[in-house]
Design a protein around this motif. Structure first.
Motif, PDB file in Angstrom:
ATOM      1  N   ILE A   1      25.767 -21.991  51.303  1.00  0.00           N
ATOM      2  CA  ILE A   1      25.215 -22.516  50.054  1.00  0.00           C
ATOM      3  C   ILE A   1      23.737 -22.775  50.254  1.00  0.00           C
ATOM      4  CG2 ILE A   1      25.098 -24.605  48.629  1.00  0.00           C
ATOM      5  CD1 ILE A   1      28.099 -24.673  48.555  1.00  0.00           C
ATOM      6  N   VAL A   2      22.935 -22.326  49.285  1.00  0.00           N
ATOM      7  CA  VAL A   2      21.505 -22.604  49.276  1.00  0.00           C
ATOM      8  C   VAL A   2      21.223 -23.556  48.122  1.00  0.00           C
ATOM      9  CG1 VAL A   2      19.177 -21.631  49.146  1.00  0.00           C
ATOM     10  CG2 VAL A   2      21.038 -20.275  50.133  1.00  0.00           C
ATOM     11  N   LEU A   3      20.585 -24.661  48.418  1.00  0.00           N
ATOM     12  CA  LEU A   3      20.110 -25.580  47.385  1.00  0.00           C
ATOM     13  C   LEU A   3      18.599 -25.474  47.309  1.00  0.00           C
ATOM     14  CD1 LEU A   3      22.040 -28.959  47.916  1.00  0.00           C
ATOM     15  CD2 LEU A   3      22.428 -27.242  46.144  1.00  0.00           C
ATOM     16  N   PHE A   4      18.053 -25.461  46.086  1.00  0.00           N
ATOM     17  CA  PHE A   4      16.600 -25.442  45.989  1.00  0.00           C
ATOM     18  C   PHE A   4      16.115 -26.107  44.704  1.00  0.00           C
ATOM     19  CE2 PHE A   4      18.093 -21.383  44.348  1.00  0.00           C
ATOM     20  CZ  PHE A   4      17.267 -21.057  43.269  1.00  0.00           C
ATOM     21  N   ASP A   5      14.901 -26.622  44.793  1.00  0.00           N
ATOM     22  CA  ASP A   5      14.230 -27.264  43.677  1.00  0.00           C
ATOM     23  C   ASP A   5      13.965 -26.218  42.601  1.00  0.00           C
ATOM     24  OD1 ASP A   5      12.087 -28.343  42.000  1.00  0.00           O
ATOM     25  OD2 ASP A   5      11.780 -29.854  43.553  1.00  0.00           O
ATOM     26  N   ALA A   6      14.268 -26.537  41.347  1.00  0.00           N
ATOM     27  CA  ALA A   6      14.091 -25.572  40.260  1.00  0.00           C
ATOM     28  C   ALA A   6      12.635 -25.200  40.031  1.00  0.00           C
ATOM     29  CB  ALA A   6      14.686 -26.126  38.966  1.00  0.00           C
ATOM     30  N   ASN A   7      11.687 -25.992  40.560  1.00  0.00           N
ATOM     31  CA  ASN A   7      10.269 -25.678  40.434  1.00  0.00           C
ATOM     32  C   ASN A   7       9.805 -24.633  41.446  1.00  0.00           C
ATOM     33  OD1 ASN A   7       9.166 -27.633  38.373  1.00  0.00           O
ATOM     34  ND2 ASN A   7      10.092 -29.102  39.785  1.00  0.00           N
ATOM     35  N   LEU A   8      10.678 -24.258  42.381  1.00  0.00           N
ATOM     36  CA  LEU A   8      10.295 -23.370  43.476  1.00  0.00           C
ATOM     37  C   LEU A   8      10.190 -21.919  42.993  1.00  0.00           C
ATOM     38  CD1 LEU A   8       9.860 -23.467  46.631  1.00  0.00           C
ATOM     39  CD2 LEU A   8      12.233 -22.672  46.797  1.00  0.00           C
TER      40      LEU A   8
ATOM     41  N   LEU B   1      26.685 -16.326  43.687  1.00  0.00           N
ATOM     42  CA  LEU B   1      26.768 -17.169  42.503  1.00  0.00           C
ATOM     43  C   LEU B   1      25.436 -17.878  42.332  1.00  0.00           C
ATOM     44  CD1 LEU B   1      30.247 -18.937  42.892  1.00  0.00           C
ATOM     45  CD2 LEU B   1      29.703 -16.821  41.670  1.00  0.00           C
ATOM     46  N   THR B   2      25.041 -18.061  41.096  1.00  0.00           N
ATOM     47  CA  THR B   2      23.809 -18.779  40.796  1.00  0.00           C
ATOM     48  C   THR B   2      24.118 -19.849  39.761  1.00  0.00           C
ATOM     49  OG1 THR B   2      23.240 -17.174  39.074  1.00  0.00           O
ATOM     50  CG2 THR B   2      22.354 -16.776  41.275  1.00  0.00           C
ATOM     51  N   MET B   3      23.718 -21.066  40.053  1.00  0.00           N
ATOM     52  CA  MET B   3      24.013 -22.127  39.092  1.00  0.00           C
ATOM     53  C   MET B   3      22.910 -23.174  39.093  1.00  0.00           C
ATOM     54  SD  MET B   3      27.294 -23.693  41.104  1.00  0.00           S
ATOM     55  CE  MET B   3      27.793 -22.032  41.584  1.00  0.00           C
ATOM     56  N   ALA B   4      22.856 -23.906  38.005  1.00  0.00           N
ATOM     57  CA  ALA B   4      21.876 -24.968  37.845  1.00  0.00           C
ATOM     58  C   ALA B   4      22.587 -26.251  37.448  1.00  0.00           C
ATOM     59  CB  ALA B   4      20.857 -24.587  36.774  1.00  0.00           C
ATOM     60  N   PHE B   5      22.136 -27.364  38.027  1.00  0.00           N
ATOM     61  CA  PHE B   5      22.626 -28.682  37.674  1.00  0.00           C
ATOM     62  C   PHE B   5      21.445 -29.507  37.173  1.00  0.00           C
ATOM     63  CE2 PHE B   5      25.427 -27.080  41.010  1.00  0.00           C
ATOM     64  CZ  PHE B   5      26.681 -27.260  40.429  1.00  0.00           C
TER      65      PHE B   5
ATOM     66  N   HIS C   1       9.718 -15.801  39.784  1.00  0.00           N
ATOM     67  CA  HIS C   1       9.994 -16.761  38.725  1.00  0.00           C
ATOM     68  C   HIS C   1      10.412 -18.099  39.312  1.00  0.00           C
ATOM     69  CE1 HIS C   1      14.005 -15.298  39.806  1.00  0.00           C
ATOM     70  NE2 HIS C   1      14.509 -16.371  39.227  1.00  0.00           N
ATOM     71  N   ARG C   2      10.453 -19.103  38.469  1.00  0.00           N
ATOM     72  CA  ARG C   2      11.118 -20.354  38.797  1.00  0.00           C
ATOM     73  C   ARG C   2      12.152 -20.590  37.706  1.00  0.00           C
ATOM     74  NH1 ARG C   2       5.760 -24.070  37.842  1.00  0.00           N
ATOM     75  NH2 ARG C   2       5.744 -24.047  35.565  1.00  0.00           N
ATOM     76  N   ASP C   3      13.111 -21.459  37.956  1.00  0.00           N
ATOM     77  CA  ASP C   3      14.259 -21.572  37.062  1.00  0.00           C
ATOM     78  C   ASP C   3      14.155 -22.696  36.043  1.00  0.00           C
ATOM     79  OD1 ASP C   3      15.733 -19.362  38.002  1.00  0.00           O
ATOM     80  OD2 ASP C   3      16.280 -20.505  39.786  1.00  0.00           O
ATOM     81  N   ILE C   4      13.000 -23.290  35.935  1.00  0.00           N
ATOM     82  CA  ILE C   4      12.757 -24.270  34.883  1.00  0.00           C
ATOM     83  C   ILE C   4      11.422 -23.899  34.246  1.00  0.00           C
ATOM     84  CG2 ILE C   4      11.643 -25.954  36.437  1.00  0.00           C
ATOM     85  CD1 ILE C   4      13.096 -28.150  34.749  1.00  0.00           C
TER      86      ILE C   4
ATOM     87  N   MET D   1      16.155 -30.570  37.323  1.00  0.00           N
ATOM     88  CA  MET D   1      17.110 -29.494  37.601  1.00  0.00           C
ATOM     89  C   MET D   1      17.083 -29.125  39.082  1.00  0.00           C
ATOM     90  SD  MET D   1      17.072 -25.598  36.002  1.00  0.00           S
ATOM     91  CE  MET D   1      17.444 -26.127  34.331  1.00  0.00           C
ATOM     92  N   VAL D   2      18.262 -28.848  39.623  1.00  0.00           N
ATOM     93  CA  VAL D   2      18.384 -28.333  40.983  1.00  0.00           C
ATOM     94  C   VAL D   2      19.248 -27.081  40.938  1.00  0.00           C
ATOM     95  CG1 VAL D   2      20.346 -29.849  41.488  1.00  0.00           C
ATOM     96  CG2 VAL D   2      19.053 -28.849  43.367  1.00  0.00           C
ATOM     97  N   GLN D   3      18.875 -26.097  41.719  1.00  0.00           N
ATOM     98  CA  GLN D   3      19.589 -24.816  41.737  1.00  0.00           C
ATOM     99  C   GLN D   3      20.508 -24.718  42.949  1.00  0.00           C
ATOM    100  OE1 GLN D   3      17.882 -24.447  38.486  1.00  0.00           O
ATOM    101  NE2 GLN D   3      18.905 -22.546  39.095  1.00  0.00           N
ATOM    102  N   MET D   4      21.603 -24.008  42.766  1.00  0.00           N
ATOM    103  CA  MET D   4      22.524 -23.708  43.867  1.00  0.00           C
ATOM    104  C   MET D   4      22.827 -22.219  43.867  1.00  0.00           C
ATOM    105  SD  MET D   4      26.464 -25.004  44.592  1.00  0.00           S
ATOM    106  CE  MET D   4      26.028 -26.702  44.998  1.00  0.00           C
TER     107      MET D   4
END
Length: 267
Positions: free
Chosen positions: A182-189, A205-209, A120-123, A133-136
């Motif tokens: 901490i892992v940062l990733f593009d929400a389109n990934l 932990l999973t979060m979106a900004f 999946h992707r998160d957006i 959106m960016v995911q952490m």
């Protein structure tokens, strides 16, 4: 990919290049070990509370090991958000101010099959170079091949089409990261949690900004209370969403600038 991107990047230009090319990056030793333990200790009772609601509402099967919306007055979340982890990087990717869209966690236990293991992707909508959106992900146990380290299909944030299952698992990299990273990733990934084959938990932990004009998954200012927000720091008010609210009536709408629900500078 010739490396796992498991080094700290302080150069913002280099960060932008890595995110543009791969879509994700790892920052090791981001959290103090004691803070990690504080978070881990609080997850089980928080999960038990949410699990009862999941089961009562008939959605328990696919929600196993997942905790949503941990933004509560007495939990670790406000302390975490006040640290402004990766604030500069998030601002760079989103082009300015941002708010918290969601903050949850995953407790990946042996042979769990929660929905986060689906590719999946998160957006929901592919946004290309326009970042909404960016995911952490905050690593609370060492991520290994055996305990379900997340799969990331590096570079897939550049394309709209969902990859086939065989292609995804043949080409995806694994987020092999140490506890406290901490892992940062593009929400389109495109990505997927792995299966845990060990007897220990694999927690994160999973979060979106997001840009401030996007709706939050939960109305955190209303959940915590508008009066509660008055005692928060300006940084917390911003990230939790107190500066990007929607008026519910004329009294809330017709206010002087400094009292408006949606403040200036949220573009």
């Amino acid at each position: 990919m010739e490396n796992r991107l498991d080094y700290a990047v302080t150069d913002l230009r280099l960060f932008d290049e890595i995110i543009k090319k791969y879509g994700w990056i790892i920052y090791e030793n981001a959290l103090d070990p004691q803070f990690v333990e504080e978070i881990n200790t609080s997850l089980q009772p928080a999960y038990e509370f949410r699990r009862k609601i999941q089961l009562n509402n008939g959605i328990g099967e696919s929600m196993d090991g997942t905790l949503h919306h941990l933004v509560e007055k007495d939990l670790f979340s406000l302390k975490f958000l006040e640290q402004k982890y990766a604030d500069t990087q998030i601002r760079s990717l989103l082009g300015g101010q941002y708010i918290l869209n969601s903050l949850g966690a995953v407790i990946n236990l042996k042979n769990n099959h929660a929905y986060v293991q689906n590719i999946h992707r998160d957006i929901r909508t592919f946004t290309g170079s326009f970042k909404l959106m960016v995911q952490m992900m905050v690593i609370l146990d060492d991520f290994t091949l055996e305990n379900g380290a997340t799969y990331f299909l590096s570079g897939s944030h550049q394309y709209d089409e969902k990859p086939g299952t065989a292609y995804f698992y043949d080409h995806a990299d694994r987020a092999l990261a140490k506890k406290g990273s901490i892992v940062l990733f593009d929400a389109n990934l495109w990505h997927a949690a792995g299966i845990n084959y060990t007897d220990g938990p694999r927690r994160a932990l999973t979060m979106a900004f997001t840009k401030p004009f996007m709706k939050q998954q939960m109305d955190y200012p209303r959940f915590l209370g508008y009066a509660f927000g008055e005692g928060l720091s300006e940084d917390l008010r911003q990230v939790i969403g107190y500066n990007a609210r929607v008026p519910a009536d004329f009294e809330e709408y017709y206010q002087p600038v400094h009292k408006r629900m949606y403040q200036r500078g949220q573009e």
